[in-house]
Design a protein around this motif. Structure first.
Motif, PDB file in Angstrom:
ATOM      1  N   UNK A  63       0.827  -1.207   0.000  1.00  0.00           N
ATOM      2  CA  UNK A  63       0.000   0.000   0.000  1.00  0.00           C
ATOM      3  C   UNK A  63       0.860   1.256   0.000  1.00  0.00           C
ATOM      4  N   UNK A  64       1.982   1.223   0.717  1.00  0.00           N
ATOM      5  CA  UNK A  64       2.878   2.380   0.723  1.00  0.00           C
ATOM      6  C   UNK A  64       3.475   2.619  -0.654  1.00  0.00           C
ATOM      7  N   UNK A  65       3.773   1.536  -1.366  1.00  0.00           N
ATOM      8  CA  UNK A  65       4.337   1.667  -2.710  1.00  0.00           C
ATOM      9  C   UNK A  65       3.356   2.350  -3.649  1.00  0.00           C
ATOM     10  N   UNK A  66       2.123   1.862  -3.693  1.00  0.00           N
ATOM     11  CA  UNK A  66       1.125   2.466  -4.575  1.00  0.00           C
ATOM     12  C   UNK A  66       0.729   3.856  -4.090  1.00  0.00           C
ATOM     13  N   UNK A  67       0.723   4.049  -2.773  1.00  0.00           N
ATOM     14  CA  UNK A  67       0.420   5.371  -2.246  1.00  0.00           C
ATOM     15  C   UNK A  67       1.463   6.394  -2.649  1.00  0.00           C
ATOM     16  N   UNK A  68       2.738   5.999  -2.560  1.00  0.00           N
ATOM     17  CA  UNK A  68       3.802   6.909  -2.975  1.00  0.00           C
ATOM     18  C   UNK A  68       3.734   7.197  -4.465  1.00  0.00           C
ATOM     19  N   UNK A  69       3.451   6.173  -5.247  1.00  0.00           N
ATOM     20  CA  UNK A  69       3.333   6.361  -6.691  1.00  0.00           C
ATOM     21  C   UNK A  69       2.198   7.326  -7.018  1.00  0.00           C
ATOM     22  N   UNK A  70       1.068   7.164  -6.355  1.00  0.00           N
ATOM     23  CA  UNK A  70      -0.065   8.050  -6.602  1.00  0.00           C
ATOM     24  C   UNK A  70       0.252   9.482  -6.181  1.00  0.00           C
ATOM     25  N   UNK A  71       0.929   9.635  -5.052  1.00  0.00           N
ATOM     26  CA  UNK A  71       1.295  10.978  -4.597  1.00  0.00           C
ATOM     27  C   UNK A  71       2.279  11.618  -5.562  1.00  0.00           C
ATOM     28  N   UNK A  72       3.256  10.843  -6.044  1.00  0.00           N
ATOM     29  CA  UNK A  72       4.231  11.383  -6.992  1.00  0.00           C
ATOM     30  C   UNK A  72       3.559  11.834  -8.278  1.00  0.00           C
ATOM     31  N   UNK A  73       2.627  11.034  -8.794  1.00  0.00           N
ATOM     32  CA  UNK A  73       1.925  11.405 -10.017  1.00  0.00           C
ATOM     33  C   UNK A  73       1.070  12.654  -9.797  1.00  0.00           C
ATOM     34  N   UNK A  74       0.385  12.717  -8.654  1.00  0.00           N
ATOM     35  CA  UNK A  74      -0.481  13.867  -8.374  1.00  0.00           C
ATOM     36  C   UNK A  74       0.320  15.155  -8.234  1.00  0.00           C
ATOM     37  N   UNK A  75       1.379  15.107  -7.433  1.00  0.00           N
ATOM     38  CA  UNK A  75       2.209  16.303  -7.239  1.00  0.00           C
ATOM     39  C   UNK A  75       2.916  16.682  -8.533  1.00  0.00           C
ATOM     40  N   UNK A  76       3.438  15.670  -9.257  1.00  0.00           N
ATOM     41  CA  UNK A  76       4.093  15.959 -10.524  1.00  0.00           C
ATOM     42  C   UNK A  76       3.160  16.573 -11.551  1.00  0.00           C
ATOM     43  N   UNK A  77       1.919  16.117 -11.583  1.00  0.00           N
ATOM     44  CA  UNK A  77       0.938  16.701 -12.495  1.00  0.00           C
ATOM     45  C   UNK A  77       0.631  18.145 -12.108  1.00  0.00           C
ATOM     46  N   UNK A  78       0.511  18.399 -10.818  1.00  0.00           N
ATOM     47  CA  UNK A  78       0.245  19.772 -10.361  1.00  0.00           C
ATOM     48  C   UNK A  78       1.402  20.711 -10.692  1.00  0.00           C
ATOM     49  N   UNK A  79       2.635  20.258 -10.472  1.00  0.00           N
ATOM     50  CA  UNK A  79       3.785  21.109 -10.803  1.00  0.00           C
ATOM     51  C   UNK A  79       3.915  21.302 -12.310  1.00  0.00           C
ATOM     52  N   UNK A  80       3.559  20.277 -13.089  1.00  0.00           N
ATOM     53  CA  UNK A  80       3.571  20.429 -14.543  1.00  0.00           C
ATOM     54  C   UNK A  80       2.528  21.445 -14.993  1.00  0.00           C
ATOM     55  N   UNK A  81       1.375  21.406 -14.361  1.00  0.00           N
ATOM     56  CA  UNK A  81       0.264  22.285 -14.742  1.00  0.00           C
ATOM     57  C   UNK A  81       0.538  23.737 -14.362  1.00  0.00           C
ATOM     58  N   UNK A  82       1.104  23.958 -13.175  1.00  0.00           N
ATOM     59  CA  UNK A  82       1.254  25.328 -12.665  1.00  0.00           C
ATOM     60  C   UNK A  82       2.683  25.866 -12.743  1.00  0.00           C
ATOM     61  N   UNK A  83       3.692  24.995 -12.791  1.00  0.00           N
ATOM     62  CA  UNK A  83       5.071  25.459 -12.617  1.00  0.00           C
ATOM     63  C   UNK A  83       5.930  25.323 -13.870  1.00  0.00           C
ATOM     64  N   UNK A  84       5.620  24.369 -14.733  1.00  0.00           N
ATOM     65  CA  UNK A  84       6.523  24.051 -15.840  1.00  0.00           C
ATOM     66  C   UNK A  84       6.709  25.221 -16.806  1.00  0.00           C
ATOM     67  N   UNK A  85       5.610  25.769 -17.304  1.00  0.00           N
ATOM     68  CA  UNK A  85       5.706  26.863 -18.282  1.00  0.00           C
ATOM     69  C   UNK A  85       6.320  28.130 -17.671  1.00  0.00           C
ATOM     70  N   UNK A  86       5.922  28.567 -16.457  1.00  0.00           N
ATOM     71  CA  UNK A  86       6.599  29.738 -15.880  1.00  0.00           C
ATOM     72  C   UNK A  86       8.109  29.553 -15.736  1.00  0.00           C
ATOM     73  N   UNK A  87       8.537  28.362 -15.300  1.00  0.00           N
ATOM     74  CA  UNK A  87       9.976  28.113 -15.182  1.00  0.00           C
ATOM     75  C   UNK A  87      10.636  28.121 -16.559  1.00  0.00           C
ATOM     76  N   UNK A  88       9.973  27.509 -17.530  1.00  0.00           N
ATOM     77  CA  UNK A  88      10.524  27.468 -18.893  1.00  0.00           C
ATOM     78  C   UNK A  88      10.697  28.877 -19.457  1.00  0.00           C
ATOM     79  N   UNK A  89       9.682  29.722 -19.295  1.00  0.00           N
ATOM     80  CA  UNK A  89       9.764  31.090 -19.814  1.00  0.00           C
ATOM     81  C   UNK A  89      10.806  31.909 -19.053  1.00  0.00           C
ATOM     82  N   UNK A  90      10.916  31.675 -17.759  1.00  0.00           N
ATOM     83  CA  UNK A  90      11.941  32.379 -16.975  1.00  0.00           C
ATOM     84  C   UNK A  90      13.334  32.027 -17.480  1.00  0.00           C
ATOM     85  N   UNK A  91      13.576  30.747 -17.736  1.00  0.00           N
ATOM     86  CA  UNK A  91      14.875  30.316 -18.240  1.00  0.00           C
ATOM     87  C   UNK A  91      15.118  30.831 -19.654  1.00  0.00           C
ATOM     88  N   UNK A  92      14.084  30.859 -20.463  1.00  0.00           N
ATOM     89  CA  UNK A  92      14.225  31.400 -21.816  1.00  0.00           C
ATOM     90  C   UNK A  92      14.615  32.880 -21.785  1.00  0.00           C
TER      91      UNK A  92
END
Length: 284
Positions: A212-241
């Motif tokens: 359960x900890x394995x699948x729980x960690x996987x689900x948390x990683x996917x959820x947090x990674x999706x949120x950072x991709x949605x809100x953080x990826x493009x701003x960071x990309x444009x800042x670096x550009x």
């Protein structure tokens, strides 16, 4: 340490085995002792504490003691950090080779919070970290990176298909935002399908703490990674550009301009009439 100080708060892995003679219930009891060196005499002491009313301990009870010393904690912590860094480094290296350093740094910015939150899950729940746990973190990171690839592919395609040469930051910003609009639904669908698959597989898996900890960690990683991709990826990309790639291109143009001016200055008299040689007695 006295046995009376040990509190049994949970009993895991109760197995019903009707095929074994006179052994209907097998109970495995795991005891974790903090800052205590392993002492096998503790097993006997705990067994004595588990005696029934008739002063007999059933043979079906198996006692296992896991000690937790500062040395073992430091070793697990270091191993976990090293494993997480290796997984992140491999995925970032792939993005670096496939797309470029700006994309790799943008991905790194989204993976760092993902790893920290995943490790924080174990710290908050106090679940023991194992190889399955690290596999769950690694799988979550791979799913997050997989969901980011369509965006990067779209950005590169729009740059190549642009009729005008992409030289200004405004052009890069417009391309990135258009690519984000075109691919965000695909990225979200990849993460949603992966998250649904994780939940379904977890529902049909044995109800053990490690699984359960394995699948729980996987689900948390996917959820947090999706949120950072949605809100953080493009701003960071444009800042670096804007602050890295655009400045590098401006500096390159300045160096090229200086080199051209230097070359023009050196060849300013190129093609002019050569000076007449003066020969004594003839022309002087």
């Amino acid at each position: 340490l006295k046995v009376s100080n040990v509190t049994f708060s949970r009993v895991d892995n109760v197995v019903n085995n009707s095929s074994t003679e006179k052994l209907s219930n097998v109970v495995y009891i795991s005891v974790e002792l903090a800052n205590v060196e392993k002492d096998y005499e503790l097993v006997d002491k705990i067994k004595d504490d588990l005696k029934l009313e008739d002063n007999v301990i059933p043979e079906s009870i198996s006692v296992n003691i896991v000690t937790c010393t500062p040395r073992s904690v430091n070793y697990l912590f270091q191993s976990t950090i090293i494993a997480a860094v290796v997984v992140v480094a491999i995925t970032v290296a792939f993005i670096l080779v496939r797309f470029g350093y700006i994309y790799a740094l943008s991905t790194l910015a989204t993976l760092v919070p993902t790893v920290l939150v995943s490790l924080g899950f174990y710290s908050a729940t106090r679940i023991a970290i194992s190889s399955l746990s690290l596999a769950g973190i690694a799988a979550g990171i791979l799913i997050v990176v997989l969901a980011q690839i369509p965006l990067y592919e779209r950005i590169k395609r729009l740059k190549h298909e642009s009729k005008a040469k992409v030289v200004s930051y405004e052009q890069r910003e417009e391309i990135a935002l258009n690519a984000y609009k075109d691919t965000i639904f695909i990225s979200l669908m990849i993460s949603a399908v992966a998250l649904a698959a994780i939940i379904i597989v977890a529902c049909f898996s044995p109800l053990t703490s490690s699984v359960l900890a394995t699948y729980g960690t996987m689900a948390i990683a996917v959820t947090v990674g999706t949120a950072t991709t949605f809100f953080l990826l493009i701003p960071v990309y444009l800042f670096l550009e804007k602050h890295i790639r655009f400045k590098i291109s401006i500096d390159r143009e300045k160096r090229n301009k200086k080199a051209m001016e230097k070359a023009k200055k050196a060849n300013r008299n190129s093609g002019a009439e050569p000076e007449e040689s003066k020969i004594p007695g003839i022309n002087c």
